[in-house]
Design a protein around this motif. Sequence first.
Motif, PDB file in Angstrom:
ATOM      1  N   ALA A 147       0.783  -1.009  -0.181  1.00 19.34           N
ATOM      2  CA  ALA A 147       0.198   0.144   0.014  1.00 19.34           C
ATOM      3  C   ALA A 147       0.925   1.393   0.013  1.00 19.34           C
ATOM      4  O   ALA A 147       0.543   2.318  -0.557  1.00 19.34           O
ATOM      5  CB  ALA A 147      -0.897   0.076   1.172  1.00 19.34           C
ATOM      6  N   VAL A 148       1.948   1.385   0.695  1.00 20.16           N
ATOM      7  CA  VAL A 148       2.522   2.540   0.891  1.00 20.16           C
ATOM      8  C   VAL A 148       3.827   2.762   0.079  1.00 20.16           C
ATOM      9  O   VAL A 148       4.724   3.605   0.502  1.00 20.16           O
ATOM     10  CB  VAL A 148       3.022   2.863   2.385  1.00 20.16           C
ATOM     11  N   THR A 149       3.991   1.605  -0.844  1.00 20.07           N
ATOM     12  CA  THR A 149       5.422   1.845  -1.414  1.00 20.07           C
ATOM     13  C   THR A 149       5.402   2.498  -2.704  1.00 20.07           C
ATOM     14  O   THR A 149       6.387   2.360  -3.541  1.00 20.07           O
ATOM     15  CB  THR A 149       5.858   0.236  -1.627  1.00 20.07           C
ATOM     16  N   VAL A 150       4.445   3.315  -3.059  1.00 25.23           N
ATOM     17  CA  VAL A 150       4.256   3.995  -4.453  1.00 25.23           C
ATOM     18  C   VAL A 150       5.615   4.886  -4.376  1.00 25.23           C
ATOM     19  O   VAL A 150       6.044   5.349  -5.309  1.00 25.23           O
ATOM     20  CB  VAL A 150       2.994   4.730  -4.583  1.00 25.23           C
ATOM     21  N   GLN A 151       5.679   5.794  -3.355  1.00 26.81           N
ATOM     22  CA  GLN A 151       6.569   6.856  -3.244  1.00 26.81           C
ATOM     23  C   GLN A 151       7.787   6.462  -2.073  1.00 26.81           C
ATOM     24  O   GLN A 151       7.361   5.660  -1.039  1.00 26.81           O
ATOM     25  CB  GLN A 151       6.095   8.071  -2.652  1.00 26.81           C
ATOM     26  N   LEU A 152       8.888   6.818  -2.181  1.00 22.58           N
ATOM     27  CA  LEU A 152       9.882   6.525  -1.309  1.00 22.58           C
ATOM     28  C   LEU A 152       9.648   7.195  -0.171  1.00 22.58           C
ATOM     29  O   LEU A 152       9.820   6.761   1.243  1.00 22.58           O
ATOM     30  CB  LEU A 152      11.361   7.084  -1.789  1.00 22.58           C
ATOM     31  N   LYS A 153       9.303   8.377  -0.056  1.00 21.85           N
ATOM     32  CA  LYS A 153       9.178   9.379   0.989  1.00 21.85           C
ATOM     33  C   LYS A 153       7.974   8.724   2.115  1.00 21.85           C
ATOM     34  O   LYS A 153       8.457   8.481   3.385  1.00 21.85           O
ATOM     35  CB  LYS A 153       8.389  10.766   0.773  1.00 21.85           C
ATOM     36  N   THR A 154       6.914   8.055   1.798  1.00 31.65           N
ATOM     37  CA  THR A 154       5.979   7.468   2.492  1.00 31.65           C
ATOM     38  C   THR A 154       6.483   6.167   3.021  1.00 31.65           C
ATOM     39  O   THR A 154       6.189   5.797   4.206  1.00 31.65           O
ATOM     40  CB  THR A 154       4.683   7.280   1.868  1.00 31.65           C
ATOM     41  N   TYR A 203      12.068  -4.986   7.872  1.00 32.18           N
ATOM     42  CA  TYR A 203      10.712  -4.525   7.080  1.00 32.18           C
ATOM     43  C   TYR A 203      11.151  -3.489   6.359  1.00 32.18           C
ATOM     44  O   TYR A 203      10.808  -3.217   5.389  1.00 32.18           O
ATOM     45  CB  TYR A 203       9.717  -4.479   8.038  1.00 32.18           C
ATOM     46  N   SER A 204      11.780  -2.387   6.914  1.00 34.26           N
ATOM     47  CA  SER A 204      12.075  -1.153   6.396  1.00 34.26           C
ATOM     48  C   SER A 204      12.868  -1.467   4.982  1.00 34.26           C
ATOM     49  O   SER A 204      12.486  -0.911   4.037  1.00 34.26           O
ATOM     50  CB  SER A 204      12.943  -0.233   7.319  1.00 34.26           C
ATOM     51  N   GLN A 205      13.855  -2.423   5.271  1.00 33.69           N
ATOM     52  CA  GLN A 205      14.735  -2.456   3.984  1.00 33.69           C
ATOM     53  C   GLN A 205      13.980  -3.108   2.778  1.00 33.69           C
ATOM     54  O   GLN A 205      14.059  -2.503   1.642  1.00 33.69           O
ATOM     55  CB  GLN A 205      15.869  -3.682   4.383  1.00 33.69           C
ATOM     56  N   ILE A 206      12.951  -3.902   3.078  1.00 29.15           N
ATOM     57  CA  ILE A 206      12.369  -4.461   1.913  1.00 29.15           C
ATOM     58  C   ILE A 206      11.374  -3.356   1.363  1.00 29.15           C
ATOM     59  O   ILE A 206      11.260  -2.962   0.293  1.00 29.15           O
ATOM     60  CB  ILE A 206      11.413  -5.636   2.397  1.00 29.15           C
ATOM     61  N   LEU A 207      10.715  -2.619   2.316  1.00 29.93           N
ATOM     62  CA  LEU A 207       9.703  -1.586   1.863  1.00 29.93           C
ATOM     63  C   LEU A 207      10.552  -0.479   1.200  1.00 29.93           C
ATOM     64  O   LEU A 207      10.038   0.127   0.067  1.00 29.93           O
ATOM     65  CB  LEU A 207       9.166  -0.670   3.241  1.00 29.93           C
ATOM     66  N   ILE A 208      11.730  -0.108   1.653  1.00 31.02           N
ATOM     67  CA  ILE A 208      12.555   0.823   1.024  1.00 31.02           C
ATOM     68  C   ILE A 208      12.919   0.524  -0.482  1.00 31.02           C
ATOM     69  O   ILE A 208      12.910   1.197  -1.753  1.00 31.02           O
ATOM     70  CB  ILE A 208      13.434   1.545   1.678  1.00 31.02           C
ATOM     71  N   THR A 209      13.393  -0.790  -0.682  1.00 32.98           N
ATOM     72  CA  THR A 209      13.826  -1.226  -1.846  1.00 32.98           C
ATOM     73  C   THR A 209      12.602  -1.143  -2.778  1.00 32.98           C
ATOM     74  O   THR A 209      12.726  -1.139  -3.895  1.00 32.98           O
ATOM     75  CB  THR A 209      14.265  -2.743  -1.646  1.00 32.98           C
ATOM     76  N   VAL A 210      11.479  -1.893  -2.434  1.00 36.19           N
ATOM     77  CA  VAL A 210      10.298  -1.852  -3.359  1.00 36.19           C
ATOM     78  C   VAL A 210       9.979  -0.417  -3.700  1.00 36.19           C
ATOM     79  O   VAL A 210       9.574  -0.249  -4.900  1.00 36.19           O
ATOM     80  CB  VAL A 210       9.008  -2.478  -2.406  1.00 36.19           C
ATOM     81  N   ALA A 211       9.878   0.404  -2.695  1.00 40.29           N
ATOM     82  CA  ALA A 211       9.657   1.825  -3.149  1.00 40.29           C
ATOM     83  C   ALA A 211      10.601   2.476  -3.933  1.00 40.29           C
ATOM     84  O   ALA A 211      10.132   3.205  -5.010  1.00 40.29           O
ATOM     85  CB  ALA A 211       9.508   2.507  -1.723  1.00 40.29           C
ATOM     86  N   ILE A 212      11.659   1.985  -3.869  1.00 38.16           N
ATOM     87  CA  ILE A 212      12.853   2.823  -5.027  1.00 38.16           C
ATOM     88  C   ILE A 212      12.492   2.009  -6.415  1.00 38.16           C
ATOM     89  O   ILE A 212      12.222   3.021  -7.362  1.00 38.16           O
ATOM     90  CB  ILE A 212      14.311   2.314  -4.503  1.00 38.16           C
TER      91      ILE A 212
END
Lengths: 205, 231
Positions: free
Chosen positions: A34-41, A142-151
């Motif tokens: 849900a929240v990985t469309v943008q890196l900031k969120t 968790y953050s690491q995956i979220l940020i990779t996906v968001a990038i």
Amino acid sequence: MKITRTKAFKVFFTPIWESNPVSGQILGICSALAVTVQLKTAIVMSLALTFVLAFSNFSISLMRNLIPRNIRIIVELTVIATLVIFADQVLKAFLYDISKQLSIFVGLIITNCIIMGRAETYALGNPPFLSLLDGIGNGLGYSQILITVAIMRELLGAGKLFGFQVIPDALYAAGYKNMGFMVLAPGAFIAIGLIVWLQKTVSKE
Amino acid sequence: MSNHIKSIIFAAVLSIVCGSLLTLASTGLKEYHLKNIALDKQKNILKSVGLIQEDKALSTDTIEELYTNSIRQMWVDFEGKIVPKQQKGTKDLPVYLHVKNGNIQSYIIPVDSRGLWGRISGYLALKKDGVTVSGFTVYNHSETPGLGGEIDKRWFQKNFAGKKILDDRGKLVSVAIAKGRVADKIPESRQKNFVDGISGATLTGKFLSGGLKLTLIEYEPLLKKIQKKED
């Protein structure tokens, strides 16, 4: 004893890669979509989750010998909910725009399986310091995956990072197009799938 | 002590501790919340007349400066007459004006509509002819994210720009949200009164269409005056 052999080190680093909550245990996928469309969120969400996870683990572990067995789930939920609402209030006060974009997903941290899971399986049976480390480790995993996906999603879907255009205009002029698919939830499914695949292949060896 | 009593005491103490922590956080941060909400309203007013863009991050000072320089507020009574600030009653309606070099560019009307799960608050800006919509924004709603919640997204709001609130015969019909895409569902002659709907959010669209119309009917006397002045 080498630092890499200590228990604390293991507790902290295993969830970051080996038994990563998202790609290893397939937990918390909902918010990762849900929240990985943008890196900031994604970064703000990661910080909020790591904060909640670390402190819920810590405080549940502090009370672990006091909590009556028959109401332990309710107690865990109360602690988690308190922390989540607190995080939400802080975001609303200092990062209002981002908190509007995250809308209900901050509130939904309460239902994130990672937090309940760590409280049940780890914090209830281990001392506070290790539980805190476990919480931070899992949060970072968790953050690491979220940020990779968001990038991946922001770069391929919008050609931007942090809202700044990184793909040069010349490339667009040459016929390059943003992958609209990456902006939608299925794009995140595929990104997470690729990460899970990578993780399984690498950690097998 | 029996186990039951121990559980109850533990639960009670935990509730009190968590409850007071949250109360503390909420009262302590209230000032910041209110400030943010007020700023967000100003931002939405500016956005509805196109003075700021969605994706640009602006500092608080820039927004406040822009707001004080180009937005004026006034009140009108049910006949559309301007009421001085000191004499305004509870029934008088607020209107915001976008002013540039002393000339009125657009009229911004606050919209408070029913939604599916709660109130929808936003602003509808009309150009100086009093007929053409220059923008629409939403700053507060409780619709389902991803469905009705899309009303606060740019793709939905940008469709309002250029639409008309009057039909061909000059009757007030407001701007309504179509069920589906305007180009497929609405006859050519009425397309200027409709915007694209959100799939999966028919009810939100219905309530918001109704709310917009009710708001515009309240402001009709004022709008008539504006429209006449332009002719």
